[in-house]
Design an enzyme around this catalytic site. Structure first.
Site, PDB file in Angstrom:
ATOM      1  N   SER A 185      18.707  21.508 -44.564  1.00 26.99           N
ATOM      2  CA  SER A 185      17.356  21.229 -45.061  1.00 26.99           C
ATOM      3  C   SER A 185      16.320  22.209 -44.539  1.00 26.99           C
ATOM      4  O   SER A 185      15.384  22.575 -45.258  1.00 26.99           O
ATOM      5  CB  SER A 185      16.958  19.802 -44.693  1.00 26.99           C
ATOM      6  OG  SER A 185      17.862  18.868 -45.242  1.00 26.99           O
TER       7      SER A 185
ATOM      8  N   HIS B 251      12.533  20.289 -41.253  1.00 30.44           N
ATOM      9  CA  HIS B 251      11.888  20.634 -42.513  1.00 30.44           C
ATOM     10  C   HIS B 251      10.653  21.506 -42.293  1.00 30.44           C
ATOM     11  O   HIS B 251      10.479  22.534 -42.956  1.00 30.44           O
ATOM     12  CB  HIS B 251      11.502  19.364 -43.266  1.00 30.44           C
ATOM     13  CG  HIS B 251      12.683  18.579 -43.753  1.00 30.44           C
ATOM     14  ND1 HIS B 251      12.571  17.462 -44.561  1.00 30.44           N
ATOM     15  CD2 HIS B 251      14.020  18.742 -43.538  1.00 30.44           C
ATOM     16  CE1 HIS B 251      13.775  16.984 -44.831  1.00 30.44           C
ATOM     17  NE2 HIS B 251      14.668  17.747 -44.209  1.00 30.44           N
TER      18      HIS B 251
END
Length: 303
Positions: A203, A250
């Site tokens: 991610s 993230h």
């Protein structure tokens, strides 16, 4: 193309043969070197045909086509880096299914227990720095339940959707560098904020691609509204499910990917090569310094 005007005249005259294939008769000659060439050795030219050696020699002086960001144009080539990264993630997932120890030994873990105590010899602070890289290719195992399968499916879809366009515009090496540094940036922020967190997933690198797609799209005048919508949606999901999703990975990947992408997209054309080389190294060096400083803080009181 030049040919003998009367190939049948003179019965004692030997029939010419191709200079590359002596057993093949031919009356066609290369318009550049005037050697005889057979159909397999003919290459169409502006006038007549040329042999393969003359065509290769002429191509040496032709500059290869470049993208708007200076990479070699590979529009007709498959995005091999994108497909290779997807393949590595899928292979790693198969390894996870075969042995739960894969996640235990290669997931991102700083080395600090949930009670704030260091675990000697374990985690990044314990010398297992490779976890910051290997964790990028692992995903939430099925045994964890919840959104385990969705985790890898979404990341691989995003890589498949964004990767080819970025790889063709940036070139394979620049794209690979962007991906790896963004993923590493996500691991670094996890380490800085919560060294006791155990995390896996691509991610961080994927959010780096989101940032790069936006930055490069704006620079090239493309429509970036779809990527903005997708990015905002994922940020909302990230912070609304903070207990299950590592927001540090993230955000770390997003910021790091944006920094590298800005350097790629806005480098002055006259100094593009040097900026594209130095800027990622500077970002990487900064991340390494942060890791060294954090490790020193965590291990300063450990005997």
């Amino acid at each position: 193309m030049s040919t003998d005007p009367n190939p049948s005249s003179g019965s004692d005259t030997p029939v010419p043969t191709c200079y590359r294939h002596p057993g093949r008769e031919t009356y066609v000659r290369c318009t550049r070197c005037d050697r005889y060439i057979c159909p397999d050795c003919m290459r169409d030219a502006a006038v007549g045909h040329q042999c393969v050696e003359c065509v290769a020699e002429a191509n040496k002086g032709v500059r290869p086509a470049r993208t708007r960001l200076g990479a070699r144009d590979t529009q007709d080539a498959p995005p091999v880096v994108t497909y290779s990264l997807i393949g590595l993630c899928l292979l790693a997932y198969v390894a996870e299914l075969a042995s739960p120890r894969v996640v235990d030994e290669f997931a991102m873990f700083g080395g600090e227990s949930r009670f704030g105590q260091m675990i000697p010899g374990l985690g990044v602070a314990g010398g297992e720095w490779y976890r910051m890289i290997t964790s990028m290719f692992l995903h939430q195992p099925l045994s964890a339940g919840g959104f385990a399968l969705t985790h890898i499916l979404f990341n691989m879809w995003a890589l498949w959707a964004l990767g080819p366009a970025l790889e063709r515009e940036l070139g394979r090496l620049r794209f690979f560098t962007l991906y790896m540094i963004a993923g590493f940036g996500g691991s670094v922020l996890i380490y800085l904020v919560d060294a006791g967190q155990v995390a896996v997933g691509a991610s961080g690198a994927i959010f780096g691609l989101f940032a790069a797609f936006f930055v490069i799209g704006r620079k090239l005048g493309g429509d970036v509204r779809p990527i903005v919508f997708l990015l905002v949606l994922n940020l909302v999901i990230t912070f609304s499910a903070s207990s299950a999703i590592s927001w540090e990975a993230h955000i770390g990947g997003l910021v790091t990917g944006a920094l590298v992408a800005v350097a790629y997209a806005y480098a002055p054309e006259a100094r593009r090569k040097i900026v594209h080389l130095v800027a990622p190294l500077v970002v990487l060096a900064g991340l390494v310094v942060l890791v060294v400083v954090k490790t020193s803080q965590l291990t300063s009181g450990v005997a």
